[in-house]
Design an enzyme around this catalytic site. Structure first.
Site, PDB file in Angstrom:
ATOM      1  CE  LYS A 197      63.087 -15.217  30.688  1.00  0.00           C
ATOM      2  NZ  LYS A 197      63.052 -14.026  29.847  1.00  0.00           N
ATOM      3  CD  GLN A 218      64.027 -13.494  26.231  1.00  0.00           C
ATOM      4  OE1 GLN A 218      63.303 -14.149  26.975  1.00  0.00           O
ATOM      5  NE2 GLN A 218      64.937 -12.656  26.684  1.00  0.00           N
ATOM      6  CG  ASP A 267      58.757  -9.890  30.522  1.00  0.00           C
ATOM      7  OD1 ASP A 267      59.387 -10.388  31.482  1.00  0.00           O
ATOM      8  OD2 ASP A 267      59.020 -10.131  29.328  1.00  0.00           O
TER       9      ASP A 267
END
Ligand code: NAP
Length: 295
Positions: free
Chosen positions: A54, A98, A121
């Site tokens: 990412k 994460q 997200d």
């Protein structure tokens, strides 16, 4: 029939290139590049690989990557304090924590603490709720990537029978809402669904997001269906290295379907591409600009 292999890698590359093309115009208007903060807690090797990819994609798109790597002894209060700091930082447009987090930290509380405008997200209840009621939302990257592949493959999804297997908040549920938004007729299956094979056999579109290696067999697939395999499962091999497979038995399903995503190389790369897209979109909205076109 041998199904067309849907090339998620190529589709993802096109999106990432488009994001990179749009970054200079954002810089020209605002005097700064969009920024994505990544937060990695602990030593989970798979999480470390995901975060590295990412960050690399962020830099390649010409955006700023702010990385925070923290020990697995971190307390929830310490993580919430970091999120507060990132929420207040005007150079940060997106915050990605994460998952999974170490067990002393409640992921739900952490997600709830992220400014919804920076929730790239799409996990915050505000974004999930906006998706539910049909307002502009930041949508979870994986289902958004699946939808992009489906629309590229099929054009209009209106009236098609779609079966989503899995009802997680991050994949199955938002996937079902996105398909409903495209006027598909949607069934959501899960671990308590009776006779899953017959339910899947009705589907023109199958999205499998279960986490069980090759659970969906070829004889569950309606001839000509389009199959999107979200699953990432490592299965043992003789050389001890293991190999990644999806939730769908690819070789069997490819005999019946008209198009299918491989694992790896299908949905996985799309997730990162959509994170880049969401970061650029979040940056535009935070700056009071119109959403970028062509994404
Ligand atoms: P999850 O939170 O564990 O949810 C799994 C879902 O599958 C649950 O809704 C569960 O039902 C359902 N399920 C479990 N066993 C089943 C069975 N035998 N029959 C029917 N349904 C069953 O998983 P997730 O986070 O959604 O992820 C699903 C898979 O996608 C995993 O392999 C994950 O690694 C992968 N993934 C890939 C990407 C990517 O970028 N490609 C991104 C995210 C996830 P209940 O609700 O009834 O328990």
């Amino acid at each position: 029939m041998t199904a067309k292999r849907i090339d998620g890698k190529a589709a993802a590359l096109t999106i990432r290139q488009r994001v990179a093309e749009l970054v200079p115009a954002f810089v020209a208007k605002t005097g700064r590049a969009p920024g994505l903060a990544t937060v990695l807690v602990g030593e989970d090797p798979a999480s470390a690989v995901y975060v590295r990819s990412k960050r690399k994609a962020t830099a390649e798109a010409g955006m700023l990557s702010f990385h925070h790597e923290l020990p697995d002894t971190l307390t929830e209060a310490e993580l919430l304090a970091l999120i507060d700091q990132l929420n207040a930082d005007s150079t940060v447009d997106g915050i990605l924590v994460q998952l999974p987090l170490p067990k002393q930290i409640d992921a739900t509380r952490v997600i709830a603490s992220i400014d919804p405008a920076k929730d790239v997200d799409g996990y915050h209840a505000v974004n999930a709720g906006r998706l539910l009621v049909g307002l502009d939302a930041i949508v979870s990257c994986t289902p958004l990537g699946c939808l992009h592949l489906l629309k590229s493959e099929l054009g209009s999804l209106e009236g098609r029978e779609a079966v989503v297997i899995g009802r997680s908040n991050t994949v199955g549920k938002p996937m079902a809402l996105l398909l409903l938004g495209e006027n598909a007729t949607v069934t959501v299956a899960h671990s308590r669904t009776r006779d899953l094979a017959s339910v899947v056999r009705r589907a023109d579109i199958v999205v499998a997001a279960v986490g069980r290696a090759e659970m969906v067999r070829g004889d569950w697939i309606k001839p000509g269906a389009t199959v999107i395999d979200v699953g990432i499962n490592r299965v043992p091999t003789e050389d001890g290295k293991g190999r990644l497979v999806g939730d769908v038995a690819f070789d069997e399903a490819a005999q019946v379907a008209s198009a299918i995503t491989p694992v790896p190389g299908g949905v996985g790369p799309m997730t990162i591409a959509m994170l880049m897209r969401n970061t650029l979109v979040a940056a535009h909205r935070r700056a009071g600009l119109k959403d970028p076109e062509g994404l």
